[in-house]
Motif scaffolding. Structure first.
Motif, mmCIF file in Angstrom:
data_model
loop_
_atom_site.group_PDB
_atom_site.id
_atom_site.type_symbol
_atom_site.label_atom_id
_atom_site.label_comp_id
_atom_site.label_asym_id
_atom_site.label_seq_id
_atom_site.Cartn_x
_atom_site.Cartn_y
_atom_site.Cartn_z
ATOM 1 N N LYS A 338 11.182 0.441 4.251
ATOM 2 C CA LYS A 338 9.757 0.136 4.013
ATOM 3 C C LYS A 338 9.457 0.083 2.509
ATOM 4 O O LYS A 338 8.574 0.766 1.991
ATOM 5 C CB LYS A 338 8.858 1.171 4.705
ATOM 6 C CG LYS A 338 9.026 1.192 6.217
ATOM 7 C CD LYS A 338 8.108 2.212 6.879
ATOM 8 C CE LYS A 338 8.300 2.209 8.395
ATOM 9 N NZ LYS A 338 7.430 3.207 9.065
ATOM 10 N N HIS A 340 7.967 -1.968 0.695
ATOM 11 C CA HIS A 340 6.637 -2.383 0.258
ATOM 12 C C HIS A 340 5.689 -1.198 0.100
ATOM 13 O O HIS A 340 4.645 -1.318 -0.546
ATOM 14 C CB HIS A 340 6.053 -3.396 1.249
ATOM 15 C CG HIS A 340 5.866 -2.849 2.631
ATOM 16 N ND1 HIS A 340 6.920 -2.646 3.500
ATOM 17 C CD2 HIS A 340 4.745 -2.444 3.298
ATOM 18 C CE1 HIS A 340 6.463 -2.156 4.636
ATOM 19 N NE2 HIS A 340 5.148 -2.027 4.538
ATOM 20 N N SER A 343 5.046 2.109 -3.649
ATOM 21 C CA SER A 343 4.215 1.662 -4.772
ATOM 22 C C SER A 343 4.332 2.572 -5.985
ATOM 23 O O SER A 343 4.130 2.134 -7.124
ATOM 24 C CB SER A 343 2.749 1.567 -4.335
ATOM 25 O OG SER A 343 2.615 0.620 -3.295
ATOM 26 N N ALA A 383 11.940 -8.231 0.576
ATOM 27 C CA ALA A 383 11.329 -6.897 0.570
ATOM 28 C C ALA A 383 10.890 -6.504 -0.837
ATOM 29 O O ALA A 383 9.829 -5.877 -1.018
ATOM 30 C CB ALA A 383 12.317 -5.872 1.126
ATOM 31 N N ARG A 386 7.652 -8.379 -1.654
ATOM 32 C CA ARG A 386 6.487 -7.730 -1.022
ATOM 33 C C ARG A 386 6.106 -6.459 -1.773
ATOM 34 O O ARG A 386 4.922 -6.140 -1.917
ATOM 35 C CB ARG A 386 6.799 -7.426 0.444
ATOM 36 C CG ARG A 386 6.962 -8.658 1.314
ATOM 37 C CD ARG A 386 7.065 -8.282 2.793
ATOM 38 N NE ARG A 386 7.314 -9.442 3.613
ATOM 39 C CZ ARG A 386 8.518 -9.878 3.978
ATOM 40 N NH1 ARG A 386 9.609 -9.190 3.578
ATOM 41 N NH2 ARG A 386 8.669 -10.955 4.703
ATOM 42 N N TRP A 387 7.126 -5.711 -2.212
ATOM 43 C CA TRP A 387 6.845 -4.495 -2.994
ATOM 44 C C TRP A 387 6.079 -4.845 -4.269
ATOM 45 O O TRP A 387 5.086 -4.206 -4.610
ATOM 46 C CB TRP A 387 8.161 -3.806 -3.350
ATOM 47 C CG TRP A 387 8.017 -2.768 -4.425
ATOM 48 C CD1 TRP A 387 7.635 -1.477 -4.279
ATOM 49 C CD2 TRP A 387 8.231 -2.965 -5.837
ATOM 50 N NE1 TRP A 387 7.597 -0.843 -5.490
ATOM 51 C CE2 TRP A 387 7.956 -1.725 -6.465
ATOM 52 C CE3 TRP A 387 8.633 -4.055 -6.616
ATOM 53 C CZ2 TRP A 387 8.073 -1.553 -7.845
ATOM 54 C CZ3 TRP A 387 8.749 -3.888 -7.982
ATOM 55 C CH2 TRP A 387 8.469 -2.646 -8.586
ATOM 56 N N ARG A 390 2.458 -5.902 -3.725
ATOM 57 C CA ARG A 390 1.613 -4.765 -3.363
ATOM 58 C C ARG A 390 1.350 -3.867 -4.575
ATOM 59 O O ARG A 390 0.268 -3.293 -4.722
ATOM 60 C CB ARG A 390 2.278 -3.973 -2.242
ATOM 61 C CG ARG A 390 1.430 -2.816 -1.684
ATOM 62 C CD ARG A 390 2.210 -2.068 -0.625
ATOM 63 N NE ARG A 390 1.460 -0.933 -0.111
ATOM 64 C CZ ARG A 390 0.697 -0.958 0.967
ATOM 65 N NH1 ARG A 390 0.540 -2.088 1.650
ATOM 66 N NH2 ARG A 390 0.059 0.121 1.373
ATOM 67 N N ARG A 396 -0.511 -10.334 -6.428
ATOM 68 C CA ARG A 396 -0.896 -10.342 -5.015
ATOM 69 C C ARG A 396 -1.222 -11.753 -4.528
ATOM 70 O O ARG A 396 -1.993 -12.477 -5.149
ATOM 71 C CB ARG A 396 -2.086 -9.410 -4.788
ATOM 72 C CG ARG A 396 -1.691 -7.944 -4.870
ATOM 73 C CD ARG A 396 -2.862 -7.001 -4.704
ATOM 74 N NE ARG A 396 -2.433 -5.614 -4.956
ATOM 75 C CZ ARG A 396 -3.269 -4.597 -5.053
ATOM 76 N NH1 ARG A 396 -4.576 -4.791 -4.919
ATOM 77 N NH2 ARG A 396 -2.801 -3.379 -5.276
ATOM 78 N N TRP A 399 3.524 -15.493 -3.782
ATOM 79 C CA TRP A 399 4.930 -15.283 -3.443
ATOM 80 C C TRP A 399 5.859 -15.953 -4.451
ATOM 81 O O TRP A 399 6.800 -15.341 -4.964
ATOM 82 C CB TRP A 399 5.208 -15.816 -2.037
ATOM 83 C CG TRP A 399 6.588 -15.511 -1.540
ATOM 84 C CD1 TRP A 399 7.728 -16.204 -1.819
ATOM 85 C CD2 TRP A 399 6.981 -14.420 -0.709
ATOM 86 N NE1 TRP A 399 8.815 -15.627 -1.190
ATOM 87 C CE2 TRP A 399 8.371 -14.524 -0.503
ATOM 88 C CE3 TRP A 399 6.290 -13.373 -0.092
ATOM 89 C CZ2 TRP A 399 9.082 -13.634 0.284
ATOM 90 C CZ3 TRP A 399 6.998 -12.481 0.687
ATOM 91 C CH2 TRP A 399 8.374 -12.600 0.867
#
Length: 430
Positions: A338, A340, A343, A383, A386-387, A390, A396, A399
């Motif tokens: 996980k 993402h 943070s 992954a 996405r991290w 975030r 944000r 991509w």
């Protein structure tokens, strides 16, 4: 090393072997066995005692093991069982001995292993010093080019079905040491404690997960299979890693005949082949026309099948690459991280926490046809994207921009992530 360990060595484990004990076991061997168990780590057994807990009374705990083994009064506690999910939806039952029992098993393993390893078959690769799973994969790869057919053998519930009397008969061919034979027989018969706490008396099998189990498995199959093949079918090559066995044949007729006699041999040793997983495979490539029901097989995390290969020219060859089940397992690990949600971590933190695992994958599955690892490396890269989206507000919802941002970092620090060092890096854009 923890403080006080040197005192244990100096005060206790340098003492000469006691002449009042029934069996002569060196205290130094017990000490070295403990060091190896500690290095391997592992979960707690039925007593809930971790290695850290064991070290609280280290001197007394090691003395008890030595004293009981030397006097012949060592009786192993029950083995804690845990069901581990398999790729086919079923489970594999592992047995977890206590820390003290793992030390005792290591004492026997260290004493017996040097004598038996020297007589093991050259094509036995599992749990043998100086050999590896990749050695077995490499040998099978080369033989698939020379032999048209393969028998992919799957022994049904091997570790759970070893006959104790046959196991002891095999071990006695290699040692007449009464204390080792006594301990091994007691380990075979030690009850299993199920997850609900109930005890299950074992009449056959050796717990998969015990320190001594891989050695016992190799001894058993050395006599049940390896030596039998050497004496009765010396021209038929095979590769064995524990209970995973691949046999090579020139023709389908030969493969069918060999499968019948192998099945009969294992039945005499009270083992059965899995009726669905055992199969005859055609090693199809550009030189071998025609089709067959089975044209691929999995072995030690690799899938062997016909692929587009690159040499001096492109050609179709029968070769290994990471299997779908291995890709699935690695993907599950990445999802389980996980990333993402990390943070509060920096990119360097993530690299330090994940690189050892990823590097292990790349070193193993990247040996052959490494391009097949692209899906898992892409998943890891996604992954990280996405991290970053975030963690940083400016990224944000962007991509492509985030991918380029990672790419610029990868260009500056190409060895930060194991996957980048492997050559799979995000694009830096323009």
């Amino acid at each position: 090393m923890l403080s006080g360990f040197s005192d244990v060595v100096n005060q206790i484990w340098e003492e000469p072997i006691s002449k009042t004990k029934s069996f002569s076991i060196s205290k130094k061997v017990v000490w070295e066995a403990y060091r190896r168990v500690k290095a391997n780590q592992g979960a707690a057994g039925v007593d809930g005692q971790s290695i850290k807990d064991f070290e609280i009374g280290l001197k007394d705990n090691l003395y008890k093991i030595w004293n009981r083994m030397s006097s012949g009064s060592y009786f192993p506690p029950p083995v804690r069982t845990v069901d581990i999910p398999k790729s086919d939806g079923r489970t594999r039952r592992l047995g977890i001995p206590t820390v003290s029992d793992r030390v005792a098993q290591m004492v026997v393993k260290m004493s017996l292993e040097p004598d038996v390893e020297s007589i093991f078959h050259p094509d036995s690769y599992g749990y043998i010093s100086g050999k590896s799973a990749l050695d077995a994969v490499g040998v099978v790869r080369e033989r698939c080019w020379r032999y048209n057919w393969v028998i992919d053998l799957d022994i049904q519930g091997f570790f759970d079905n070893i006959a104790h009397e046959l196991m002891m008969h095999a071990v006695k061919k290699h040692t007449d040491s009464k204390w080792m034979l006594l301990c091994i027989e007691r380990w075979l018969k030690a009850p299993a404690q199920m997850e609900d706490g109930c005890l299950f008396e074992r009449e056959k099998g050796t717990p998969q997960g015990g320190v001594i189990s891989p050695l016992l498995a190799n001894i058993f199959l050395h006599h049940a299979f390896d030596e039998w093949m050497r004496l009765n079918h010396p021209s038929v090559p095979f590769a064995r890693y524990a209970d995973d066995i691949i046999v090579h044949c020139h023709t389908e007729v030969q493969a069918q005949a060999m499968l019948r006699v192998i099945e009969e041999r294992l039945a005499r040793c009270k083992l059965q082949l899995h009726p669905e997983k055992t199969k005859i495979v055609y090693c199809k490539d550009v030189r071998r026309p025609g089709n067959y029901k089975h044209e691929s097989f999995d072995f030690l995390g690799y899938c062997f099948r016909q692929r587009d290969c690159k040499g001096h020219n492109y050609f179709m060859g029968f070769t290994p690459a990471v299997s779908k089940s291995a890709i699935k397992a690695m993907g599950a690990t990445i999802r389980g991280w996980k990333l993402h949600l990390w943070s509060s971590s920096s990119l360097g933190d993530i690299a330090r926490r994940t690189n050892s695992v990823v590097r292990g994958w790349l070193n193993y599955y990247g040996r052959y046809f490494k391009s097949a690892l692209r899906p898992i490396l892409r998943q890891l890269q996604d992954a990280l994207v996405r991290w970053a989206m975030r963690k940083y507000k400016r990224l944000r919802g962007h991509w492509l921009n985030t991918t380029h941002w990672l790419g610029r970092i990868a260009r500056r620090e190409p060895r930060l992530f194991a996957s980048w060092d492997f050559g799979y890096r995000p694009s830096a854009g323009q």
